[in-house]
Write a protein that holds these residues in place. Sequence first.
Motif, mmCIF file in Angstrom:
data_model
loop_
_atom_site.group_PDB
_atom_site.id
_atom_site.type_symbol
_atom_site.label_atom_id
_atom_site.label_comp_id
_atom_site.label_asym_id
_atom_site.label_seq_id
_atom_site.Cartn_x
_atom_site.Cartn_y
_atom_site.Cartn_z
ATOM 1 N N TRP A 57 0.873 -1.007 -0.225
ATOM 2 C CA TRP A 57 -0.322 -0.178 0.060
ATOM 3 C C TRP A 57 -0.106 1.102 -0.680
ATOM 4 C CZ3 TRP A 57 0.275 3.408 5.201
ATOM 5 C CH2 TRP A 57 0.317 2.238 5.562
ATOM 6 N N GLU A 68 -4.888 9.486 2.600
ATOM 7 C CA GLU A 68 -5.526 8.142 2.336
ATOM 8 C C GLU A 68 -4.494 7.002 1.802
ATOM 9 O OE1 GLU A 68 -8.448 8.560 -0.863
ATOM 10 O OE2 GLU A 68 -7.056 7.809 -2.563
ATOM 11 N N THR A 70 -4.039 3.929 -0.703
ATOM 12 C CA THR A 70 -4.815 2.635 -0.640
ATOM 13 C C THR A 70 -3.679 1.641 -1.463
ATOM 14 O OG1 THR A 70 -3.857 3.924 -2.510
ATOM 15 C CG2 THR A 70 -6.151 4.636 -2.579
ATOM 16 N N THR A 72 -3.052 -3.416 -2.072
ATOM 17 C CA THR A 72 -3.419 -4.369 -2.697
ATOM 18 C C THR A 72 -3.368 -5.507 -1.721
ATOM 19 O OG1 THR A 72 -3.292 -3.788 -4.761
ATOM 20 C CG2 THR A 72 -3.142 -6.656 -4.517
ATOM 21 N N THR A 82 -8.631 -5.145 -3.936
ATOM 22 C CA THR A 82 -8.014 -3.682 -3.362
ATOM 23 C C THR A 82 -9.015 -2.976 -1.787
ATOM 24 O OG1 THR A 82 -9.764 -3.106 -4.862
ATOM 25 C CG2 THR A 82 -7.361 -3.200 -5.707
ATOM 26 N N THR A 84 -9.261 1.148 0.608
ATOM 27 C CA THR A 84 -9.304 2.618 0.742
ATOM 28 C C THR A 84 -9.101 2.711 2.273
ATOM 29 O OG1 THR A 84 -9.008 2.811 -1.262
ATOM 30 C CG2 THR A 84 -8.970 4.998 -0.040
ATOM 31 N N ARG A 86 -9.322 5.806 4.218
ATOM 32 C CA ARG A 86 -9.520 7.956 3.902
ATOM 33 C C ARG A 86 -9.601 8.793 5.286
ATOM 34 N NH1 ARG A 86 -9.738 10.496 -0.830
ATOM 35 N NH2 ARG A 86 -11.086 12.832 -0.375
#
Length: 176
Positions: A57, A68, A70, A72, A82, A84, A86
């Motif tokens: 990530w 953020e 992000t 896998t 995947t 995320t 935030r």
Amino acid sequence: MAVLAVVTLFAAGFAPAQGENGRFGEGTIFAKITGDWEGRGELNSNDGTVTPVTETWTGKREGEATFEMTGTRTFGDEEPHTFTWRYLYNPTTELIECEMTMSTMEQPMRFEVQVSEAAGTVTLKGPLGDGGELKIVNKVTDGKIVGEVTMTDANGNQSLTGTVEHRRPGKWDESN
């Protein structure tokens, strides 16, 4: 589905992250996790099942009020998904709020998080659909992030525990 939400690090905050360049800027725990990371660990269920976890990530600041993450992630032999995380600073409540989305979940998951800059920790708690709770305590130190994961059922009994360690790419061959 709850196991899928377990591994990743950070979520929402009760304590605002302070710093010279905003809530997520220099001098904050979020500045220490900016950039690329790789995670390795395992989750242990109360029935004896052990699930290896790997992930990659990237954490990045987006302005004064947003951070953020992000990447896998793979659980055991499952196909990668995947995710995320935030983080948003809410000036009304002076808290950091966050939600996690994953390609394998229909709805985002929200967490409460306490940030301790002094201790280098982020503690997150999220409600599970069955009345249980997911708790992750992340310690950021010496170029690593170590996340201790605990999932409890509605009666407070542990149903899952584990540890996921995150290091910078290429740093896994080092002894510490």
